[in-house]
Design a protein around this motif. Structure first.
Motif, PDB file in Angstrom:
ATOM      1  N   VAL A  59       0.839  -1.197   0.000  1.00  0.00           N
ATOM      2  CA  VAL A  59       0.000   0.000   0.000  1.00  0.00           C
ATOM      3  C   VAL A  59       0.874   1.247   0.000  1.00  0.00           C
ATOM      4  N   ALA A  60       1.942   1.223   0.805  1.00  0.00           N
ATOM      5  CA  ALA A  60       2.815   2.393   0.868  1.00  0.00           C
ATOM      6  C   ALA A  60       3.392   2.681  -0.510  1.00  0.00           C
ATOM      7  N   MET A  61       3.844   1.640  -1.200  1.00  0.00           N
ATOM      8  CA  MET A  61       4.455   1.830  -2.504  1.00  0.00           C
ATOM      9  C   MET A  61       3.512   2.537  -3.462  1.00  0.00           C
ATOM     10  N   PHE A  62       2.260   2.102  -3.450  1.00  0.00           N
ATOM     11  CA  PHE A  62       1.336   2.659  -4.435  1.00  0.00           C
ATOM     12  C   PHE A  62       0.709   3.959  -3.950  1.00  0.00           C
ATOM     13  N   ALA A  63       0.198   3.948  -2.712  1.00  0.00           N
ATOM     14  CA  ALA A  63      -0.525   5.122  -2.236  1.00  0.00           C
ATOM     15  C   ALA A  63       0.385   6.339  -2.179  1.00  0.00           C
ATOM     16  N   SER A  64       1.583   6.177  -1.605  1.00  0.00           N
ATOM     17  CA  SER A  64       2.442   7.347  -1.447  1.00  0.00           C
ATOM     18  C   SER A  64       2.956   7.832  -2.790  1.00  0.00           C
ATOM     19  N   SER A  65       3.280   6.895  -3.682  1.00  0.00           N
ATOM     20  CA  SER A  65       3.721   7.330  -5.005  1.00  0.00           C
ATOM     21  C   SER A  65       2.605   8.078  -5.705  1.00  0.00           C
ATOM     22  N   ALA A  66       1.385   7.571  -5.545  1.00  0.00           N
ATOM     23  CA  ALA A  66       0.262   8.242  -6.196  1.00  0.00           C
ATOM     24  C   ALA A  66       0.086   9.644  -5.636  1.00  0.00           C
ATOM     25  N   VAL A  67       0.250   9.790  -4.333  1.00  0.00           N
ATOM     26  CA  VAL A  67       0.126  11.121  -3.742  1.00  0.00           C
ATOM     27  C   VAL A  67       1.251  12.015  -4.250  1.00  0.00           C
ATOM     28  N   ALA A  68       2.437  11.435  -4.386  1.00  0.00           N
ATOM     29  CA  ALA A  68       3.588  12.226  -4.843  1.00  0.00           C
ATOM     30  C   ALA A  68       3.326  12.831  -6.213  1.00  0.00           C
ATOM     31  N   ILE A  69       2.597  12.111  -7.044  1.00  0.00           N
ATOM     32  CA  ILE A  69       2.356  12.596  -8.406  1.00  0.00           C
ATOM     33  C   ILE A  69       1.642  13.938  -8.392  1.00  0.00           C
ATOM     34  N   PHE A  70       0.802  14.153  -7.386  1.00  0.00           N
ATOM     35  CA  PHE A  70      -0.015  15.357  -7.405  1.00  0.00           C
ATOM     36  C   PHE A  70       0.564  16.507  -6.590  1.00  0.00           C
ATOM     37  N   GLN A  71       1.786  16.399  -6.173  1.00  0.00           N
ATOM     38  CA  GLN A  71       2.360  17.476  -5.365  1.00  0.00           C
ATOM     39  C   GLN A  71       2.867  18.612  -6.253  1.00  0.00           C
ATOM     40  N   SER A  72       2.676  19.818  -5.753  1.00  0.00           N
ATOM     41  CA  SER A  72       3.190  20.953  -6.520  1.00  0.00           C
ATOM     42  C   SER A  72       4.471  21.481  -5.889  1.00  0.00           C
ATOM     43  N   ASP A  73       4.955  20.788  -4.892  1.00  0.00           N
ATOM     44  CA  ASP A  73       6.174  21.201  -4.216  1.00  0.00           C
ATOM     45  C   ASP A  73       7.162  20.045  -4.339  1.00  0.00           C
ATOM     46  N   SER A 104       8.915  25.183  -5.109  1.00  0.00           N
ATOM     47  CA  SER A 104       7.702  24.865  -5.845  1.00  0.00           C
ATOM     48  C   SER A 104       8.096  24.351  -7.228  1.00  0.00           C
ATOM     49  N   ILE A 105       7.254  23.511  -7.775  1.00  0.00           N
ATOM     50  CA  ILE A 105       7.601  22.915  -9.073  1.00  0.00           C
ATOM     51  C   ILE A 105       7.672  24.001 -10.148  1.00  0.00           C
ATOM     52  N   ASP A 106       6.980  25.099  -9.920  1.00  0.00           N
ATOM     53  CA  ASP A 106       7.026  26.223 -10.854  1.00  0.00           C
ATOM     54  C   ASP A 106       8.416  26.831 -10.981  1.00  0.00           C
ATOM     55  N   ALA A 107       9.141  26.775  -9.869  1.00  0.00           N
ATOM     56  CA  ALA A 107      10.464  27.390  -9.879  1.00  0.00           C
ATOM     57  C   ALA A 107      11.427  26.648 -10.781  1.00  0.00           C
ATOM     58  N   PHE A 108      11.026  25.441 -11.213  1.00  0.00           N
ATOM     59  CA  PHE A 108      11.938  24.636 -12.024  1.00  0.00           C
ATOM     60  C   PHE A 108      11.841  24.957 -13.505  1.00  0.00           C
ATOM     61  N   ARG A 109      10.930  25.854 -13.877  1.00  0.00           N
ATOM     62  CA  ARG A 109      10.759  26.111 -15.300  1.00  0.00           C
ATOM     63  C   ARG A 109      12.052  26.594 -15.950  1.00  0.00           C
ATOM     64  N   GLY A 110      12.425  25.918 -16.988  1.00  0.00           N
ATOM     65  CA  GLY A 110      13.583  26.370 -17.769  1.00  0.00           C
ATOM     66  C   GLY A 110      14.915  26.131 -17.104  1.00  0.00           C
ATOM     67  N   TYR A 166       6.119  10.868 -11.511  1.00  0.00           N
ATOM     68  CA  TYR A 166       6.405  12.076 -10.723  1.00  0.00           C
ATOM     69  C   TYR A 166       7.775  12.652 -11.018  1.00  0.00           C
ATOM     70  N   ILE A 167       8.724  11.813 -11.367  1.00  0.00           N
ATOM     71  CA  ILE A 167      10.023  12.375 -11.732  1.00  0.00           C
ATOM     72  C   ILE A 167       9.912  13.108 -13.062  1.00  0.00           C
ATOM     73  N   TRP A 168       9.183  12.517 -13.991  1.00  0.00           N
ATOM     74  CA  TRP A 168       9.130  13.120 -15.320  1.00  0.00           C
ATOM     75  C   TRP A 168       8.359  14.419 -15.341  1.00  0.00           C
ATOM     76  N   ARG A 169       7.433  14.585 -14.404  1.00  0.00           N
ATOM     77  CA  ARG A 169       6.756  15.877 -14.310  1.00  0.00           C
ATOM     78  C   ARG A 169       7.778  16.982 -14.110  1.00  0.00           C
ATOM     79  N   VAL A 170       8.688  16.740 -13.184  1.00  0.00           N
ATOM     80  CA  VAL A 170       9.697  17.756 -12.890  1.00  0.00           C
ATOM     81  C   VAL A 170      10.632  17.916 -14.085  1.00  0.00           C
ATOM     82  N   VAL A 171      11.044  16.783 -14.673  1.00  0.00           N
ATOM     83  CA  VAL A 171      11.994  16.848 -15.783  1.00  0.00           C
ATOM     84  C   VAL A 171      11.401  17.631 -16.950  1.00  0.00           C
ATOM     85  N   GLU A 172      10.139  17.348 -17.240  1.00  0.00           N
ATOM     86  CA  GLU A 172       9.518  18.047 -18.362  1.00  0.00           C
ATOM     87  C   GLU A 172       9.482  19.548 -18.129  1.00  0.00           C
TER      88      GLU A 172
END
Lengths: 506, 146, 130, 502
Positions: free
Chosen positions: A294-308, A368-374, A434-440
């Protein structure tokens, strides 16, 4: 001289930071405090490596304090498991300390810096103590030393964000409850065995398995340590604490404190309560296995939606703890090796990732994930480090993440748990997201107009890259780490080293 | 509190005996109930009483925060230092036997020094906690005035 | 059938359990941060009591050498242990209270609900405007 | 310095890696950077040729670097299958490099340095896949190839490019991590080794339905082979610049996929074991379905690159089908298909790119009459199409021949029909492109009154509007090569016959 140092190495690893900490408080000068801390952590790292070599070559070691031989006095007992944990703690400590000079200089006011280093050293000493000691109550004391000082250093993030205070408060509440649970468990064991020495306990518990006290004690200890380990669903303190703590603290704690708590649980599950303890087997099967998954899936799923990004990584940490718990639940040597490997590997990758985020914070002042732009173009080295760390988290080959996953899946196969094997690999796909969100965002989005961000200074990049390169090196050449982990697992599983002759004084 | 004469007089009378009692607990810890923890708290209690009755600034005049922090660090150093001393003298960490030629004498010296370290640290820490909490109020009031 | 004699002879456990549950309940149910710390203290005290009572030997005296070989002593070790635990508890309380003071200064309140509200407000401020 | 096989193996990996570094360093000076690219490509090809010669002389080249996991080293071995793949990939890299210089400059693309760096890394990993000595090494380079091509797909950084790249990475990583890695660990668990060994390592270690499940994990795990339903990444990757589609999505990446399929079939399972256990039976049908279904989709696509992409999916299924036959003929046919399709499809893609550079047209319906303006491009396209369809005298004829022979061997008459049908469909989706180009009036001249004596099917040399020469010569060259392969086919078949026990 060298021989004398070697003979006292187990205690020196704990006592030297403990001695250096008041020095920092006494001479309240930031540069002095940092220099002392840096020297001490570097020395501790060297010492822990030496100790690891000694243990791998000559088997377990025992050192007792004062004139009281075990099982009466406090004993430091070291086998491959402790040794590798000591290396993790001291190594990450040294790297983050090198990083701290610039990072702490920016994030914490000058007046508070010496006290910060004091607390940092205390935390290090506490964690080293937990890893080294063979005495159950002494473990509690060290655990509290490290916890109390980590509450302090987390709260020091309040200079940037006041939410650090509330997260430290929550951590304090939950951490103390966990520690108290642990003490209750130890008390219960003491009532039936009359000993506090772990090896001695292990020898005596065998006959007492049938009593009701032992399972109750087991449950209390496990829940207490699980709180410190941030094992799902007892992880609620972790995301905020990691998000709002100063960068260095986040990297250090993420890489060490949960690992040490994980080690302590392993010690109790396998050494103190033997692996064939029936109640334990059921616990592993019906509690650890589902909770790990449960930890593997639930926490990873929550991580996907973080904006920080820091919080994202924090949730990912909880998921990674899930992997460790899963490895334990197999109840076989391969699973246990996988857990120990992952303790080590995860420390490298999470430490590296948090340090990379720290570089971004250093330049942009935001996580914040916004700060990673560019940033892919503006901070190429930092982002490259982040990408490699991220790939390790996903578990691609040639990174440490792959090695842990390999053994985790192999253990599942050995156990005959095919679906679990598939679930493990499936969960790492969530990490891709979640990693690729940041990379993109970093590479494929243009930087906000008019903001020029420079690459982080070398004093930050270097420590970060040390950990990231370690991720690759131990991913391509995992032979040594795997050997150590397997030795450690064997020794936990089969030979608790009972009746070990204590190390001679010089 | 400046108006309560009785309180001031009695507090003045009490501070000395309390400190003396603290020292007794400290050094008697070797033979009976007592020791650094208790003594430290009692010692600090004397000074806290003084601070309560005669105002924080009076207490700070001779026990400033900076001084207390240093004292605390020194007590702590004393404790760990004894451990290192025994190691340098050829024993294990905190093995008091090596502090003197005679192991029994060594044990005496060792426990005395250790408890002293503990006592100093505890007393200083208690005072720091008191001064910081009480001082917080002064700081905020000061801000209000300004 | 409950054996009342058995139940009563373990009265110390009942006290401990009551205290422990009271403390945990306060921690969970109270929104005031200070009250939570009070709850934490009650919880810890129950454990201190547990250690102290288990080391009591019937008819035993304080563990100070009397020179008489027939003297029955209470077990001193748990007392020493719990002394350490008490110190840890004091440190935790002090640190917790210090945090509460800082929280009061930073947030202007020590009620959990209000703090959460402020934090949510902060959260939505920093939310990305995508 | 004496060339030893070990050194050559190291060089074959190091040259593109060092090349990537060199390209990154010289990024500020485009001419120098392009020179480095060409030099690297040439050097790599030379090294692979040396290895080929060494192999033909009977030499054995193996290299064990270090233990990634205990008893599981990173190892390289040169064997015929890998040599064929390495030759194709490294040889066509030179051609594509020339072409990409023309294409990238002609289109004035951004981020060219990143483009060339990633290209070189992708090539390094392709060579790594070709020479991998065990499945773990292969997997390692397989994943590096995925990651290094991601920036190439997302090159344009537009929302469509990002979405395409996301699908690309998503499918390739999902399949490889979810299925391939599981299959790898399972194999390790059962066989205790992952070394490629002739005749397979699994025979006798595993039996019953588990064989089929494991085989399925492998086949679907190798997402780069684009077996239905995991083919979606290939059309998605078409958002990339054309040289990428040409080399990577017609040659390096997709061939890495089917090459891995062949490797697994030959060296992990062993052809005999596969035939005995019947584990590959289902694969035939999946491959056949992929073959036909994607051909049909290709017919419906108007975007030229999309049509070619679906055609690629269909053509890759030929190789998989060859494996599914589990006969030596099938394996030979599959290998031939790797070579023939690589040459044919790269020609087609480069032509598509040339058309885009010259006219900025991407839809087939817009290409009416263009053949008369770009005779060389469309001529090359025609030859390439022949090869894909399987008409002599092009290489494609042989691969289809072997596959049909293999199907006949195992009395799979349905498969013969499938192969024929798919060739017919290939005619249906490829020939109209050429026919429209040559025989229909130019789309922008349709409504204009034509001067007397105007023959719409005449090539008008005076009005020729070819793309820059850098973009035209490479496809012509590969078109010629695909004809040459027709004559070289028996040699290739003889070369790889040892591994299939003929």
């Amino acid at each position: 001289m060298i021989a004398a140092l070697k003979a006292h190495l187990p205690i020196l690893l704990v006592a030297v930071p403990l001695f250096a900490a008041p020095l920092c408080a006494l001479f309240r000068h930031p540069l002095f405090a940092w220099t002392v801390s840096m020297l001490v952590t570097a020395a501790a790292f060297a010492g822990s490596l030496c100790l690891l070599a000694m243990v791998m070559a000559g088997g377990p070691l025992s050192y007792y304090l004062g004139g009281w031989a075990p099982p009466w006095g406090i004993e430091f007992r070291l086998d491959a498991v402790n040794a590798i944990i000591l290396v993790i703690v001291a190594g990450v400590g040294a790297v983050t300390m090198a990083y701290a000079r610039a990072s702490v200089g920016q994030e914490i006011s000058r007046a508070a810096q010496p006290l910060f280093y004091t607390a940092m050293l205390l935390c290090l000493a506490g964690l080293m103590g937990v890893a080294a000691t063979g005495d159950a109550f002494n473990l509690f004391v060290f655990l509290e030393i490290s916890s109390l000082s980590s509450y302090v250093i987390i709260a020091m993030g309040a200079e940037r964000d006041k939410r650090a205070l509330t997260s430290a408060y929550t951590y304090l509440m939950m951490g103390t409850i966990g520690a108290t649970f642990y003490v209750i468990g130890i008390g219960l064991i003491y009532t039936v065995t009359g000993t506090l020495n772990m090896a001695d306990m292990a020898a005596r518990i065998g006959e007492l398995e049938q009593t009701r006290t032992i399972p109750v004690a087991f449950a209390f200890i496990l829940v207490g340590l699980a709180l410190k380990l941030a094992m799902y669903p007892l992880h609620l303190w972790l995301p905020n604490a990691y998000t709002y703590a100063p960068t260095v603290v986040t990297a250090f704690l993420a890489a060490t404190s949960t690992k040490v708590a994980g080690y302590a649980s392993l010690r109790f599950i396998y050494t103190v309560f033997a692996a064939d303890f029936a109640f334990e087997e059921r616990t592993l099967l019906f509690l650890f296995l589902p909770l790990g998954l449960v930890a593997m899936f639930a926490s990873s799923a929550v991580a996907i939606f973080q904006s920080d990004v820091k919080r994202l990584l924090a949730y990912s940490s909880i998921a990674q703890v899930g992997y460790m718990v899963l490895g334990v639940s197999y109840g076989n040597v391969t699973g246990l090796s996988a857990t120990i490997l992952h303790l080590f590997n995860h420390a490298l990758m999470k430490g590296g990732l948090f340090l990379a985020v720290g570089c971004v914070i250093f330049r942009t002042g935001s996580h914040s994930i916004d700060a990673f732009r560019g940033l892919g173009r503006q901070m190429p080295w930092t982002m490259a480090a982040f990408v490699i760390g991220g790939l390790a988290l996903i578990g691609l080959p040639a990174t440490v993440g792959f090695v842990s996953k390999w053994y985790l899946v192999l253990g599942a196969f050995e156990r005959g748990w095919w679906p679990v094997a598939l679930l493990i690999v499936a969960s790492s796909l969530l990490a891709v997201i979640y990693i690729w969100r940041v990379v993109e965002i970093a590479y494929l989005q243009p930087a906000p107009a008019g903001v020029a961000v420079k690459e982080a200074p070398l004093s930050l990049l270097l420590p970060c890259w040390v950990l990231i390169l370690a991720c690759v090196v131990f991913g391509v050449y995992a032979d040594p780490t795997v050997t150590i982990a397997e030795t450690a697992a064997q020794s936990l599983f089969f030979d608790p080293g009972a009746g070990l002759p204590p190390m001679d004084g010089p | 509190m400046t108006h309560y004469l009785i309180l001031r007089v009695i507090a003045k009378l009490m501070v000395g005996p309390i400190m003396l009692f603290a020292l007794y607990v400290q050094f008697h810890g070797d033979f009976g109930p007592g020791g650094g923890f208790q003594a430290g708290v009692i010692f600090a209690a004397a000074l806290i009483l003084y601070g309560l009755v005669f105002d924080l600034t009076a207490l700070r005049r001779f026990a400033s925060l900076e001084l207390l922090c240093s004292v605390m660090a020194l007590g702590w150093l004393l404790y760990v230092g004894v451990g290192f001393a025994t190691m340098l003298l050829g024993g294990r960490f905190l093995d008091y036997d090596f502090l003197a030629a005679d192991p029994v004498a060594g044990q005496h010296i060792g426990i005395l020094l250790i408890e002293l370290g503990v006592g100093i640290t505890v007393a200083a820490t208690m005072l720091i906690i008191f001064e910081v909490y009480a001082g917080r109020k002064i700081a905020t009031e000061g801000e209000d005035d300004a | 059938m409950i054996d009342f004699a058995q139940v009563l002879s373990h009265y110390n456990y009942w006290v401990i359990i009551t205290l422990m549950m009271t403390g945990l309940y306060i921690i969970v149910a109270r929104g005031n941060l200070i009250k939570k710390i009070v709850g934490l203290n009650i919880f810890q005290v129950s454990v201190f009591l547990f250690y102290i009572t288990i080391s009591k030997v019937a008819g035993g005296t304080a563990p100070i050498l009397t020179g008489d070989p027939d003297t029955v002593y209470s077990n001193p070790l748990p007392h020493v242990l719990i002394l350490t635990a008490i110190v840890v508890g004091v440190a935790t309380t002090a640190l917790g209270l210090a945090l509460v003071v800082r929280i009061k200064e930073a947030f202007g309140t020590i009620e959990e609900d209000d703090i959460l509200e402020i934090e949510h407000a902060l959260e939505s401020e920093t939310e990305p405007q995508a | 310095m004496m060339m030893t096989p070990e050194l050559a193996l190291i060089l074959s990996l190091a040259i593109p890696a060092i090349g990537a570094l060199g390209i990154a360093v010289t990024g500020a000076r485009p001419n120098l950077r392009e020179a480095v690219t060409l030099l690297t490509a040439g050097a790599l090809f030379a090294v692979v040729l040396w290895l080929l010669q060494h192999h033909l002389e009977g030499g054995v080249a193996t290299l064990t670097v270090l233990n990634l996991l205990p008893n599981l080293p990173i190892a390289f071995t040169v064997e015929p299958l890998g040599l064929v793949f390495a030759l194709v990939a490294s040889g066509l890299w030179i051609v594509t490099s020339v072409y990409s210089i023309g294409y990238m400059r002609g289109n004035d693309e951004a981020n060219q340095t990143r483009f060339y760096v990633c290209f070189a890394i992708a090539l390094a990993s392709a060579v790594g896949i070709a020479f991998a000595g065990n499945m773990l090494t292969l997997f390692l380079f397989y994943e590096i190839l995925t990651i290094s091509t991601y920036p190439l797909v997302a090159h344009k950084e537009t929302p469509e490019a990002k979405a395409g790249a996301r699908i690309y990475l998503g499918i390739l990583l999902t399949t490889s991590i979810l299925f391939l890695l599981t299959a790898l660990i399972w194999t390790w668990f059962e066989a205790g080794t992952l070394n490629f060994r002739l005749g397979g390592i699994l025979a006798g270690q595993i039996e019953g339905p588990a064989v089929a499940i494991l085989f399925a994990l492998y086949m679907f795990g190798i997402g780069k082979a684009a077996l239905l339903p995991f083919h979606g990444w290939l059309p998605a990757a078409m958002v990339a610049p054309t040289p990428v589609s040409a080399l990577l999505h017609a040659v390096a990446v997709v061939k890495a996929g089917v090459f891995t399929v062949l490797k697994v079939a030959v060296y992990i399972f062993g052809v005999d074991f596969l035939a005995e256990s019947g584990a590959a039976d289902w694969l035939l049908w999946v491959a056949a379905f992929t073959l036909i279904a994607t051909s049909v989709i290709a017919v419906t696509k108007d975007n030229l690159k999309a049509r070619l992409a679906y055609s690629t999916v269909s053509q890759l299924a030929y190789v998989t089908l060859g494996v599914g036959l589990a006969t030596s003929m099938g394996i030979v046919g599959g290998t031939m298909q790797i070579v023939a399709h690589a040459l044919g499809k790269i020609t087609l893609f480069m032509c598509a790119g040339a058309i885009y550079v010259a006219t900025h047209k991407t839809e087939i319906s817009q290409m009416r009459g263009l053949g008369r303006l770009m005779p060389f491009t469309f001529g090359a396209f025609l030859l390439g199409s022949f090869s894909i369809i399987g008409l002599p005298p092009t290489g494609g004829a042989w691969s289809k021949w072997y596959l049909v022979m293999g199907a006949a061997d195992t009395s799979q008459l349905v498969m013969i029909g499938v192969l024929m049908g798919s060739s017919l469909l290939a005619i249906a989706y490829l020939i109209p492109v050429v026919a429209r180009g040559f025989f229909l009036p130019l789309s922008d001249q349709e409504d204009r009154p034509q001067p007397p004596g105007y023959e719409i099917s005449t090539i008008r040399w005076s009005e020729m509007r070819e793309a820059p020469i850098w973009c035209v010569v490479p496809p012509c060259l590969t078109a010629v090569l695909s004809v040459l392969v027709y004559f070289a086919a028996p040699t290739i078949a003889a070369f790889i016959s040892p591994i299939v026990g003929q």
